[in-house]
Write an enzyme that holds these catalytic residues in place. Sequence first.
Site, PDB file in Angstrom:
ATOM      1  N   GLY A  17       0.774  -1.228   0.000  1.00 39.06           N
ATOM      2  CA  GLY A  17       0.000   0.000   0.000  1.00 39.06           C
ATOM      3  C   GLY A  17       0.809   1.283   0.000  1.00 39.06           C
ATOM      4  CG  ASP A  60       4.073  -4.785  17.475  1.00 41.06           C
ATOM      5  OD1 ASP A  60       3.442  -3.736  17.231  1.00 41.06           O
ATOM      6  OD2 ASP A  60       3.719  -5.593  18.349  1.00 41.06           O
ATOM      7  CG  ASN A  87       2.048   4.016   5.864  1.00 38.02           C
ATOM      8  OD1 ASN A  87       1.079   4.606   5.402  1.00 38.02           O
ATOM      9  ND2 ASN A  87       2.292   2.725   5.597  1.00 38.02           N
ATOM     10  CE1 TYR A 153      -7.411   4.430   9.540  1.00 34.30           C
ATOM     11  CE2 TYR A 153      -8.996   6.215   9.253  1.00 34.30           C
ATOM     12  CZ  TYR A 153      -7.863   5.544   8.851  1.00 34.30           C
ATOM     13  OH  TYR A 153      -7.159   5.991   7.752  1.00 34.30           O
ATOM     14  CE  LYS A 157      -4.649   6.820  10.307  1.00 39.76           C
ATOM     15  NZ  LYS A 157      -3.210   6.633  10.002  1.00 39.76           N
ATOM     16  CB  ILE A 188      -5.169   6.051  -0.832  1.00 32.16           C
ATOM     17  CG1 ILE A 188      -5.127   7.516  -0.353  1.00 32.16           C
ATOM     18  CG2 ILE A 188      -4.050   5.780  -1.830  1.00 32.16           C
ATOM     19  CD1 ILE A 188      -5.235   8.553  -1.443  1.00 32.16           C
ATOM     20  CB  THR A 190      -4.017   0.930   0.036  1.00 33.00           C
ATOM     21  OG1 THR A 190      -5.077   1.076   0.997  1.00 33.00           O
ATOM     22  CG2 THR A 190      -3.403   2.283  -0.269  1.00 33.00           C
ATOM     23  N   PRO A 191      -4.519  -2.060  -0.496  1.00 33.99           N
ATOM     24  CG  PRO A 191      -2.883  -3.723  -0.649  1.00 33.99           C
ATOM     25  CD  PRO A 191      -3.065  -2.230  -0.729  1.00 33.99           C
TER      26      PRO A 191
END
Length: 253
Positions: A17, A60, A87, A153, A157, A188, A190-191
């Site tokens: 990604g 990790d 990231n 999430y 963020k 975006i 990405t996977p």
Amino acid sequence: MGRLDGKIAIVTGAGSGLGKAISESFASEGAKVVVTDVNAESAESVATAIGANAMALHQDVADVQRWQAVFEETEKAFGTPHILVNNAGLVIPATIEDCTLEQFRLTNSIMLEGVFLGCQTAVRAMKAQEELCSIINLSSMAALQGYSPFLAYAAAKGGVRSMTKSVALHCKEQNYPIRCNSLHPAGIDTPMVRQAAVGAEGDPTPETGMIPLGGLGHTNDVAELCVYLASDASRFMTAGEYPVDNGTLYQPN
């Protein structure tokens, strides 16, 4: 001559990604890149494809000891890093009514505590550098708008957004040669975004051309901005937050 010639970068969550695209873009601009990921095999694949100027390390990001080891191994291989891109992340679909404490803590341990540990380790290592350094934290449009289906999430963020500014101001106050900025992508291609939990559908995003409102961005749309923020060309930019969202912030519907 590349825009990142002589620079040494660490990119987390770089096995696929956005992290993969950022690592590839950094290397193409002359940087030596340390590709880290909790999936060691994926990280190794990306580093091998880049070539001699890349190295893969298992990481990790919630493990404080591993952060120190990653910086030490980077210094042994290439030298003291000039660039860190935080990231690494994950998405767990859950609203305020059904998000469990365990899910909230797991999400924040990776995407907020992990960024804290990365910034702290980087500042301690980079502050004696004579060259300009850059920390780039991947936040999200969720930090600017809220995102009810992914509560944990959005919370993580949002924390990254404000922590970035505190890190940047501290480095200015201490006269350290370190800038710190946050990026706020919308969806975006990405996977992680393509996974069933998020539910993105449709054809892969092309690298060039206009993207319709609501369409997914390409990983290079973020990677190219990372190259600029990592380079000395952006020396007057710190504590900033940069949407990469195709106008979504101002026309969300």
